[in-house]
Design a protein around this motif. Structure first.
Motif, PDB file in Angstrom:
ATOM      1  N   PHE A   9      -5.797 107.347  12.508  1.00  0.00           N
ATOM      2  CA  PHE A   9      -4.670 106.773  13.235  1.00  0.00           C
ATOM      3  C   PHE A   9      -4.963 105.342  13.700  1.00  0.00           C
ATOM      4  O   PHE A   9      -4.117 104.465  13.566  1.00  0.00           O
ATOM      5  CB  PHE A   9      -4.307 107.648  14.437  1.00  0.00           C
ATOM      6  CG  PHE A   9      -3.658 108.948  14.066  1.00  0.00           C
ATOM      7  CD1 PHE A   9      -2.714 109.032  13.057  1.00  0.00           C
ATOM      8  CD2 PHE A   9      -3.988 110.113  14.737  1.00  0.00           C
ATOM      9  CE1 PHE A   9      -2.103 110.238  12.716  1.00  0.00           C
ATOM     10  CE2 PHE A   9      -3.385 111.321  14.422  1.00  0.00           C
ATOM     11  CZ  PHE A   9      -2.447 111.383  13.405  1.00  0.00           C
ATOM     12  N   ASP A  10      -6.158 105.107  14.225  1.00  0.00           N
ATOM     13  CA  ASP A  10      -6.461 103.790  14.799  1.00  0.00           C
ATOM     14  C   ASP A  10      -6.949 102.782  13.761  1.00  0.00           C
ATOM     15  O   ASP A  10      -6.443 101.670  13.680  1.00  0.00           O
ATOM     16  CB  ASP A  10      -7.495 103.927  15.921  1.00  0.00           C
ATOM     17  CG  ASP A  10      -6.995 104.798  17.067  1.00  0.00           C
ATOM     18  OD1 ASP A  10      -5.763 104.922  17.242  1.00  0.00           O
ATOM     19  OD2 ASP A  10      -7.852 105.362  17.783  1.00  0.00           O
ATOM     20  N   SER A  11      -7.930 103.187  12.959  1.00  0.00           N
ATOM     21  CA  SER A  11      -8.521 102.237  12.006  1.00  0.00           C
ATOM     22  C   SER A  11      -7.685 102.070  10.742  1.00  0.00           C
ATOM     23  O   SER A  11      -7.524 100.956  10.248  1.00  0.00           O
ATOM     24  CB  SER A  11      -9.934 102.692  11.620  1.00  0.00           C
ATOM     25  OG  SER A  11     -10.768 102.709  12.758  1.00  0.00           O
ATOM     26  N   LEU A  12      -7.168 103.172  10.220  1.00  0.00           N
ATOM     27  CA  LEU A  12      -6.388 103.093   8.987  1.00  0.00           C
ATOM     28  C   LEU A  12      -4.901 102.863   9.230  1.00  0.00           C
ATOM     29  O   LEU A  12      -4.160 102.563   8.305  1.00  0.00           O
ATOM     30  CB  LEU A  12      -6.566 104.373   8.158  1.00  0.00           C
ATOM     31  CG  LEU A  12      -7.977 104.653   7.642  1.00  0.00           C
ATOM     32  CD1 LEU A  12      -8.010 105.986   6.898  1.00  0.00           C
ATOM     33  CD2 LEU A  12      -8.468 103.531   6.752  1.00  0.00           C
ATOM     34  N   GLY A  13      -4.459 103.065  10.457  1.00  0.00           N
ATOM     35  CA  GLY A  13      -3.048 102.864  10.778  1.00  0.00           C
ATOM     36  C   GLY A  13      -2.139 103.951  10.242  1.00  0.00           C
ATOM     37  O   GLY A  13      -0.946 103.712  10.035  1.00  0.00           O
ATOM     38  N   LEU A  14      -2.682 105.150  10.028  1.00  0.00           N
ATOM     39  CA  LEU A  14      -1.850 106.244   9.536  1.00  0.00           C
ATOM     40  C   LEU A  14      -0.843 106.673  10.596  1.00  0.00           C
ATOM     41  O   LEU A  14      -1.120 106.608  11.794  1.00  0.00           O
ATOM     42  CB  LEU A  14      -2.707 107.452   9.157  1.00  0.00           C
ATOM     43  CG  LEU A  14      -3.730 107.258   8.050  1.00  0.00           C
ATOM     44  CD1 LEU A  14      -4.535 108.543   7.845  1.00  0.00           C
ATOM     45  CD2 LEU A  14      -3.050 106.850   6.756  1.00  0.00           C
ATOM     46  N   HIS A  15       0.299 107.111  10.154  1.00  0.00           N
ATOM     47  CA  HIS A  15       1.308 107.638  11.073  1.00  0.00           C
ATOM     48  C   HIS A  15       1.291 109.166  11.055  1.00  0.00           C
ATOM     49  O   HIS A  15       1.654 109.804  12.037  1.00  0.00           O
ATOM     50  CB  HIS A  15       2.706 107.137  10.669  1.00  0.00           C
ATOM     51  CG  HIS A  15       3.807 107.709  11.498  1.00  0.00           C
ATOM     52  ND1 HIS A  15       3.954 107.418  12.834  1.00  0.00           N
ATOM     53  CD2 HIS A  15       4.788 108.590  11.191  1.00  0.00           C
ATOM     54  CE1 HIS A  15       5.001 108.083  13.316  1.00  0.00           C
ATOM     55  NE2 HIS A  15       5.518 108.803  12.332  1.00  0.00           N
TER      56      HIS A  15
END
Length: 65
Positions: A9-15
Motif C-alpha cells: 500500500f505505501d511503497s507500491l501505491g496499491l489500492h
C-alpha cells in the motif's frame, strides 16, 4: 503480514490486495478475516485439483488511507 501490507500500500501505491482461498479451507478463511480481508464472493467449480472441480472464495483488502 503487516510488513507486506505496508510495502504494497505505501511503497507500491496499491489500492487493493486480493486473496483466493479454497472454499473448504476454513483455517485460511479465518486467517483472511483476522487480517481484515472482506469476502467478496465464490467462484464455483473454477479449478481442477486432484481430478475434481474445486471452488475458490475471493477476499480483498482495500487501502483506505
Amino acid at each position: 503480514m503487516p510488513l507486506i501490507f505496508n510495502y504494497g500500500f505505501d511503497s507500491l501505491g496499491l489500492h487493493r490486495m486480493e486473496g483466493f482461498v479454497e472454499s473448504h479451507n476454513v483455517n485460511c478463511k479465518n486467517a483472511m478475516r483476522k487480517l481484515d480481508f472482506q469476502q467478496e464472493g465464490t467462484m464455483k467449480d473454477c479449478e481442477i485439483k486432484n481430478g475434481e472441480f474445486i471452488s475458490l472464495d475471493i477476499y480483498s483488502k482495500i487501502n483506505v488511507q
